[in-house]
Design an enzyme around this catalytic site. Structure first.
Site, mmCIF file in Angstrom:
data_model
loop_
_atom_site.group_PDB
_atom_site.id
_atom_site.type_symbol
_atom_site.label_atom_id
_atom_site.label_comp_id
_atom_site.label_asym_id
_atom_site.label_seq_id
_atom_site.Cartn_x
_atom_site.Cartn_y
_atom_site.Cartn_z
ATOM 1 N N ASP A 95 0.912 -1.203 0.028
ATOM 2 C CA ASP A 95 0.037 -0.132 0.008
ATOM 3 C C ASP A 95 0.969 1.232 -0.004
ATOM 4 O O ASP A 95 0.348 2.363 -0.114
ATOM 5 C CB ASP A 95 -1.073 -0.152 1.327
ATOM 6 C CG ASP A 95 -0.341 -0.112 2.674
ATOM 7 O OD1 ASP A 95 1.003 -0.360 2.520
ATOM 8 O OD2 ASP A 95 -1.073 -0.172 3.713
ATOM 9 N N SER A 96 2.286 1.048 -0.048
ATOM 10 C CA SER A 96 3.225 2.206 -0.272
ATOM 11 C C SER A 96 2.879 2.620 -1.672
ATOM 12 O O SER A 96 3.175 3.957 -2.046
ATOM 13 C CB SER A 96 4.448 1.708 -0.531
ATOM 14 O OG SER A 96 4.853 0.901 -1.114
ATOM 15 N N GLU A 144 9.598 -4.474 9.910
ATOM 16 C CA GLU A 144 10.131 -3.076 9.438
ATOM 17 C C GLU A 144 10.569 -2.281 10.784
ATOM 18 O O GLU A 144 10.036 -2.435 11.903
ATOM 19 C CB GLU A 144 8.840 -2.455 9.029
ATOM 20 C CG GLU A 144 9.160 -1.255 8.423
ATOM 21 C CD GLU A 144 8.370 -0.385 7.483
ATOM 22 O OE1 GLU A 144 7.436 -1.302 6.899
ATOM 23 O OE2 GLU A 144 8.467 0.503 7.059
HETATM 24 O O1 KIV Z 1 3.628 -1.200 1.415
HETATM 25 C C1 KIV Z 1 4.787 -1.250 1.589
HETATM 26 O O2 KIV Z 1 5.432 -1.255 0.657
HETATM 27 C C2 KIV Z 1 5.308 -2.162 2.644
HETATM 28 C C3 KIV Z 1 6.654 -2.221 2.606
HETATM 29 C C4 KIV Z 1 7.426 -1.325 3.188
HETATM 30 C C5 KIV Z 1 7.035 -3.617 3.496
HETATM 31 O O3 KIV Z 1 4.539 -2.585 3.195
#
Ligand code: KIV
Length: 272
Positions: A43-44, A179
């Site tokens: 969700d990044s 993380e």
């Molecule tokens: O949404 C994302 O990209 C993530 C990573 C930072 C692990 O959860």
């Protein structure tokens, strides 16, 4: 395509697992061509592709839409998709329905959920046949509360994290992302479970690493966190290329030999 059993085997053999985010057809295609072991449609997406300031605005529809595109780009790679903010906390019934929809419609191999206090939900998902990936330590959907800082830095919090991983493993969670936790804790956590643990900002001793596509390639991002290594400069390359195009058009250098349709409609007229 690698399976969850392959990832467990890789952990057992000490072979590091590579995970990279991808959110669309071309990024997933590149990830697959480069040989990453698995893709995370994270969700990044909210920040890297959609231009939001956090992951909070990302919807279930966004995740399904982008995961489907990533699947088309990487048909032979294991894909994990994030359950976005607000889709698994209102009621268990709604959460399970959302997870089923995400798993069924996205074409992903597993769904990822953030947080430690989700045992009942995990149990329901596993019961429904959905492979679950946990995400502990810094959980970006909760940064409004935790802030962007290292997590599990006390002995009590570290013990809690390991206990949660053991519970996840017992419930059938297939792997977990850790993380922004201390590197020594990540190593201890990896030794405590057969479940593959994929780290980001968690040192070298996790069973694999995950990074964000746009951070790795320096593509549309600001200054990345310290744990990111940038392997290219797509911003620089892209801006230079687009400047070249703009100046070629202005100077009538383009299309020149790229003019495809050269048939002369008015040839007779011009000759006459
Ligand atoms: O949404 C994302 O990209 C993530 C990573 C930072 C692990 O959860």
């Amino acid at each position: 395509m690698k399976s969850t059993m392959d990832f467990v085997e890789m952990k057992k053999n000490g072979e590091k697992i590579t995970m990279l985010t991808a959110y669309d057809y071309p990024s997933a295609r590149q990830a697959e061509a480069a040989g990453v072991d698995m893709i995370l449609v994270g969700d990044s997406l909210g920040m890297t592709v959609l231009g939001y300031s956090s992951t909070v605005e990302v919807t279930l529809e966004d995740m399904i839409h982008h995961a489907k595109a990533a699947r088309r780009g990487a048909p032979d790679t294991y894909i994990v998709v994030d359950m976005p903010f607000g889709t698994y906390h209102v009621s268990r019934e709604e959460a399970v329905r959302n997870a089923i929809r995400l798993y069924q419609e996205s074409g992903a191999n597993a769904v990822k959920i953030e947080g430690a206090h989700l045992q009942q939900f995990v149990h329901q998902l596993v019961d429904a046949g959905i492979p679950v990936v946990g995400h502990l330590g810094l959980t970006p959907q909760s940064v409004g509360i935790t802030g962007f800082r290292m997590q599990a830095s006390s002995r009590e919090e570290a013990a809690e994290l390991i206990e949660t991983l053991e519970t996840f493993e017992a419930l059938g969670v297939v792997m977990a992302v850790l993380e922004a936790i201390p590197a020594d804790l990540a190593g201890k956590a990896s030794a405590a479970t057969k479940m593959p643990l994929i780290g980001i900002g968690a040192g070298v001793d996790t069973d694999g690493q995950v990074l964000v596509y746009h951070d790795v390639l320096k593509y549309g991002t600001g200054r990345p966190p310290k744990f990111v290594k940038q392997y290219a400069d797509f911003d620089d390359a892209g801006i230079k290329a687009i400047r070249g195009y703009v100046s070629d058009v202005k100077d009538k250098i383009f299309p020149d030999e790229h003019t495809t349709y050269k048939k002369k409609v008015y040839e007779d007229e011009n000759n006459g």
